[in-house]
Design an enzyme around this catalytic site. Structure first.
Site, mmCIF file in Angstrom:
data_model
loop_
_atom_site.group_PDB
_atom_site.id
_atom_site.type_symbol
_atom_site.label_atom_id
_atom_site.label_comp_id
_atom_site.label_asym_id
_atom_site.label_seq_id
_atom_site.Cartn_x
_atom_site.Cartn_y
_atom_site.Cartn_z
ATOM 1 C CG ASP A 148 -8.847 3.710 -1.584
ATOM 2 O OD1 ASP A 148 -7.273 2.654 -1.376
ATOM 3 O OD2 ASP A 148 -9.390 3.277 -2.322
ATOM 4 C CD GLU A 177 -3.460 3.206 -3.572
ATOM 5 O OE1 GLU A 177 -5.109 3.513 -4.015
ATOM 6 O OE2 GLU A 177 -3.066 2.043 -3.782
HETATM 7 C C1 GLC Z 1 -6.576 0.452 -2.611
HETATM 8 C C2 GLC Z 1 -5.570 0.229 -1.319
HETATM 9 C C3 GLC Z 1 -6.086 -1.795 -1.429
HETATM 10 C C4 GLC Z 1 -7.572 -1.300 -1.653
HETATM 11 C C5 GLC Z 1 -8.499 -0.840 -3.149
HETATM 12 C C6 GLC Z 1 -9.757 -0.624 -3.375
HETATM 13 O O1 GLC Z 1 -5.526 0.212 -4.013
HETATM 14 O O2 GLC Z 1 -5.002 0.236 -1.444
HETATM 15 O O3 GLC Z 1 -5.850 -1.674 0.349
HETATM 16 O O4 GLC Z 1 -7.762 -3.327 -2.085
HETATM 17 O O5 GLC Z 1 -7.564 0.907 -2.829
HETATM 18 O O6 GLC Z 1 -10.350 0.059 -1.985
#
Ligand code: GLC
Ligand code: MG
Length: 681
Positions: free
Chosen positions: A303, A373
C-alpha cells in the site's frame, strides 16, 4: 522335493552331487588348510569336461558361469545390449536437456488468473452486523471458481480502530474482531488453498494507526521507539514544521501535546508515518512479512509505497502556483511532491522486502507475489521503477491505474493511448496488468457509462498480462449515491466529492433483502444499490447473455487459449470510436481479432488494408449476444457504441513480423502444433 534330470538339462541335484564343488565349498566354509584346497581345485579342473556339457541355469556357481560368459554367443549380445543401454541413456539425457533448454518458463499463478479484489467490508456479511467479514468470504469461494479466478486480494483485516477502514493498523499480527478471528483467517486460507485459490493480502508499510503500541511508546519517548515515527519540533501556536500536506487534505503535521512535538502523517492524522530510515522499523516490517508468509499467505499488495520515505531535511515543497498564499495550500494538488514521495532509497527498501519474500518462493508452486500501489499520474517512468531491474527483483507488477482515466475521453484512440502508455514504457520482458476500478476510485460503469461495462471487461480480459477485477465489476455494479448523513469515508470529510463510499457499496448476490449481502438484519454499513433486483450474481448466472456470463466465458477463453496467455499483442486500428487489436502466437493456427467500440456512434470499420487478416471474419463472441456467430467482411465490420467483438480466424500468416513497432510480447514462445508443445523461439 526331488530334483529331476530332464532332457539333457542338469538341475541343481547334479551340481550338488559334484564332489569338486562340494569340497571347495566345504574348504572355504571350514577354513581348512591351503594344501587341501589346492587338491580340491585339481579335482575341479578334472571335472571341467563334465561342466562343459552342462547348460547354464539359475543359481549356478560363479566358476561355471564364467565359463559360459566368455563364449562369443553370450559375450557379443551382452556387449551389444550394454552399448545400446548407454546410447539410450545418452539420447535420453540429450533430449531432456534440449527440452529443458527449449521450454519457455511456465506462467505463474498471478499471471494466469485475473486478480480479484475483495473489499472486505462490502463482500459478504456472515454475522449480520452490517459489515463484511472473513467467514463471509469463505461462504462465497465458489463464486471465484465460477468466474475461473484463482487470485484473490483481500483488503486489510488487521486489528484497527477503522478510521481509514483498516488502513490504520493497530496490530499487524492480529485480525480485527469486526472481521473475525485469526482462526477464521486460518480456516479461510486453508479452504482457499484446498480449492486452488491464492490469497493476496494488503500490506501497509508506510504508516500505522495512532493506537499502535509503537506510537504510544514513541510519544512516550521510549528510547527504543523514540524514532519509530517522524517527529519534528513545533508547538500548538507556532507554525507547522513545513508546508507539506496530507493526501486527505490539510497539513500533514499534527501536534502531539504528550511528546510536545509534531508527527508526520501523509494520510489521516490517525495514521502516523513510520520512519523507515530507522533500521529497527525496517526489521519490524520484515518480521511482519515473515509472520504472514509463514502462515501461508500467497502475496502482498503493498500500500501507498511512494510515500514510504520523506526527505530528512524537511524543506518546503514547491507550490504548483507560486503566487498562491501559503495558507491556501491545503490539497495534494497544490504542491510538487519532491520531498514526500518517490525518495531515493525507496526501491532499495522494497527490494529488501522482496528478497525476504523470495525465501518463501523457492518451493515449487509456492511463489509469493508482490504488487505495488503508486499513483504517479503523468510520471509513468516512476511507476515503472517498481518493476525492478533484470538483476534486482521488486514487485511482480506495479498496479497500472492508467485505464482509470478512460472515462475522461472515452473513445477508441484514447483507449489505445492509455494502453500504449503502459506497453511502451514497461521494461522489456515484464508483465503488464490492467485496473479499471478499486476501493479508492469511482466504478468505471458509473464514470464511463453503463453501456461500456461489457466492452471494458472484454478489453481487460483480452489484453496481454493480468487483469484486475474489483468486486462487482463482473456483474456491472455501479456507484451508489450517498447523502451527507450516510457518509462513512473520512476522505470525504474535507471534500464530499472525494468520498470513496460510492464505490464501496455491498456486493449484490441476489434479489433478497440487502441483495444477499447479509440476511440477518436490515443493516448494511453502506446502502445497497437500488438496481440489485436485476444486477446480482444469482440472476446473471441464469442468464447466458448477462455481463457475468460474458465475464466467465471470456476468462475461460483467456486461460485456455494460448494466444491470449502468451501471444503477441498488436495494434490494428484506433479511431474516434473503435480500438482494434489482435492476439496471435507463432505456430498457432487460431488468432483473435478484437474490435471494440468505445465511441458514441455506430461504426463501420474497414480493415481491408490489413493483408494478414482473412477476407471474412466470424464473430466468436460479441458483447451483444445477438451478434455471436455473425460473419463480417473485413472491409465492413459493424459495431454499436459499447459493443466489443471477438473474431477468431485460422491462418499461419502472422501480423507481427511485418509490423514490429505495433506489436508486443512479454513471455515470448512459439507453438508446435504437431506435438502440442510450446518452445522458446
Ligand atoms: C491506499 C489505499 C487507501 C488508503 C491509503 C492509506 O491508497 O488504497 O484506501 O486510504 O492507502 O492507507
Ligand atoms: Mg512515509
Amino acid at each position: 522335493m526331488s530334483l529331476k534330470e530332464e532332457s539333457g538339462r542338469v538341475e541343481l541335484k547334479n551340481c550338488i552331487r559334484n564332489p569338486g564343488f562340494d569340497d571347495a565349498d566345504a574348504a572355504e566354509n571350514t577354513g581348512s588348510d591351503p594344501g587341501e584346497r589346492q587338491e580340491s581345485a585339481t579335482v575341479k579342473l578334472d571335472t571341467d569336461e563334465e561342466y562343459n556339457q552342462l547348460q547354464p541355469y539359475a543359481g549356478m556357481p560363479k566358476e561355471v558361469l564364467l565359463l559360459y560368459s566368455t563364449r562369443a554367443r553370450y559375450r557379443v549380445p551382452r556387449e551389444i545390449l550394454f552399448w545400446l543401454t548407454v546410447c539410450c541413456m545418452l539420447a535420453l539425457l540429450a533430449v531432456t536437456i534440449t527440452v529443458i533448454a527449449l521450454s519457455p518458463r511456465c506462467l505463474s499463478w498471478w499471471q494466469v488468473s485475473p486478480v480479484y479484489q475483495v473489499y472486505l467490508r462490502s463482500f459478504k456479511d456472515s454475522d449480520g452486523d452490517g459489515v463484511g467479514d472473513l467467514r463471509g468470504i469463505k461462504e462465497k469461494l465458489d463464486h471465484f471458481l465460477e468466474l475461473h479466478i484463482k487470485s484473490v486480494w483481500i483488503s486489510p483485516f488487521y486489528r484497527s480502530p477503522m478510521k481509514d477502514f483498516g488502513y490504520d493498523v493497530e496490530d499487524f499480527q492480529d485480525v480485527d474482531p469486526l472481521f473475525g478471528s485469526m482462526k477464521d483467517l486460518d480456516d479461510l486460507l486453508a479452504e482457499m488453498h484446498n480449492k486452488g485459490l491464492k490469497l493476496i493480502m494488503d500490506f501497509i508499510p508506510n504508516h500505522t494507526s495512532d493506537r499502535h503500541r509503537w506510537f504510544n511508546l514513541s510519544r512516550n519517548r521510549d528510547p527504543l521507539y523514540e524514532d519509530y515515527y517522524i517527529w519534528a519540533d513545533c508547538n500548538v501556536t507556532s507554525p507547522k514544521p513545513n508546508n507539506w500536506v496530507s493526501v486527505f487534505g490539510n497539513s500533514s503535521w499534527t501536534y502531539d501535546d504528550f511528546r510536545g512535538q509534531c508527527y508526520l502523517h501523509q494520510f489521516l492524522k490517525e495514521q502516523p508515518d513510520l520512519n523507515l530510515r530507522n533500521p529497527r522499523v525496517r526489521q519490524e516490517i520484515i518480521d511482519i512479512i515473515h509472520f504472514w508468509l509463514a502462515k501461508g499467505v500467497d502475496g502482498f499488495r503493498m500500500d501507498a509505497v511512494k510515500h514510504i520515505l520523506e526527505a530528512s531535511h524537511l524543506r518546503d515543497e514547491p507550490q504548483v502556483d507560486p503566487n498562491k498564499p501559503p495558507e491556501l495550500i491545503t490539497t495534494e494538488w497544490d504542491l510538487y511532491h519532491d520531498y514526500t514521495t518517490s525518495q531515493v532509497g525507496l526501491h532499495d527498501l522494497l527490494r529488501e522486502f522482496r528478497a525476504e519474500m523470495d525465501v518463501y518462493s523457492r518451493e515449487p508452486g509456492n511463489y509469493r507475489f508482490m504488487a505495488t500501489e503508486s499513483y504517479d499520474y503523468q510520471e509513468v517512468d516512476k511507476t515503472m521503477m517498481y518493476y525492478g531491474t533484470p538483476l534486482l527483483k521488486e514487485s511482480d507488477f506495479p498496479f497500472n491505474f492508467y485505464l482509470l482515466d478512460l472515462p475522461q475521453n472515452i473513445s477508441g484512440w484514447w483507449a489505445k493511448h492509455l494502453v500504449d502508455l503502459w506497453m511502451t514504457n514497461m521494461p522489456r520482458g515484464k508483465w503488464p496488468n490492467w485496473v479499471v476500478g478499486n476501493h479508492d476510485r469511482s466504478r468505471i460503469s458509473s464514470s464511463a457509462g453503463k453501456i461500456y461495462i461489457r466492452a471494458i471487461n472484454m478489453m481487460l480480459l483480452t489484453l496481454p498480462g493480468t487483469p484486475t477485477t474489483y468486486y462487482g465489476e463482473e456483474i456491472g455494479m455501479e456507484n451508489i449515491n450517498i447523502t451527507k448523513s450516510q457518509m462513512q469515508d473520512p476522505a470525504g470529510k474535507y471534500n464530499m466529492s472525494a468520498s470513496r463510499d460510492p464505490e464501496r457499496s455491498p456486493m449484490q448476490w441476489n434479489g433478497d433483502m440487502n441483495a444477499g449481502f447479509n440476511n440477518k438484519t436490515n443493516i448494511t454499513w453502506l446502502p445497497v444499490h437500488p438496481d440489485y433486483q436485476t444486477v446480482n450474481v444469482e440472476a446473471q448466472m441464469k442468464d447466458e447473455g448477462s455481463v457475468l456470463s460474458q465475464y466467465r466465458s471470456l476468462n475461460r477463453l483467456r486461460q485456455s487459449e494460448l494466444p491470449f496467455q502468451r501471444g503477441w499483442f498488436c495494434y490494428i486500428l484506433a479511431d474516434t470510436n473503435v480500438f482494434s487489436y489482435l492476439r496471435e502466437l507463432d505456430g498457432h493456427k487460431r488468432a483473435y481479432l478484437m474490435v471494440i467500440n468505445f465511441g458514441k456512434q455506430s461504426a463501420t470499420t474497414d480493415l481491408s488494408s490489413i493483408q494478414e487478416l482473412p477476407a471474412d471474419l466470424k464473430v466468436l463472441m460479441s458483447t451483444n449476444p445477438v451478434n455471436d456467430g455473425k460473419l463480417f467482411q473485413k472491409s465492413r465490420i459493424l459495431t454499436e457504441p459499447g459493443e466489443g467483438l471477438m473474431m477468431q480466424y485460422s491462418t499461419y500468416t502472422r501480423f507481427h513480423p511485418n509490423h514490429p513497432a505495433e506489436c508486443f510480447v512479454s513471455e515470448k514462445a512459439c507453438y508446435m502444433e504437431t506435438i502440442d508443445i510450446l518452445y522458446k523461439c
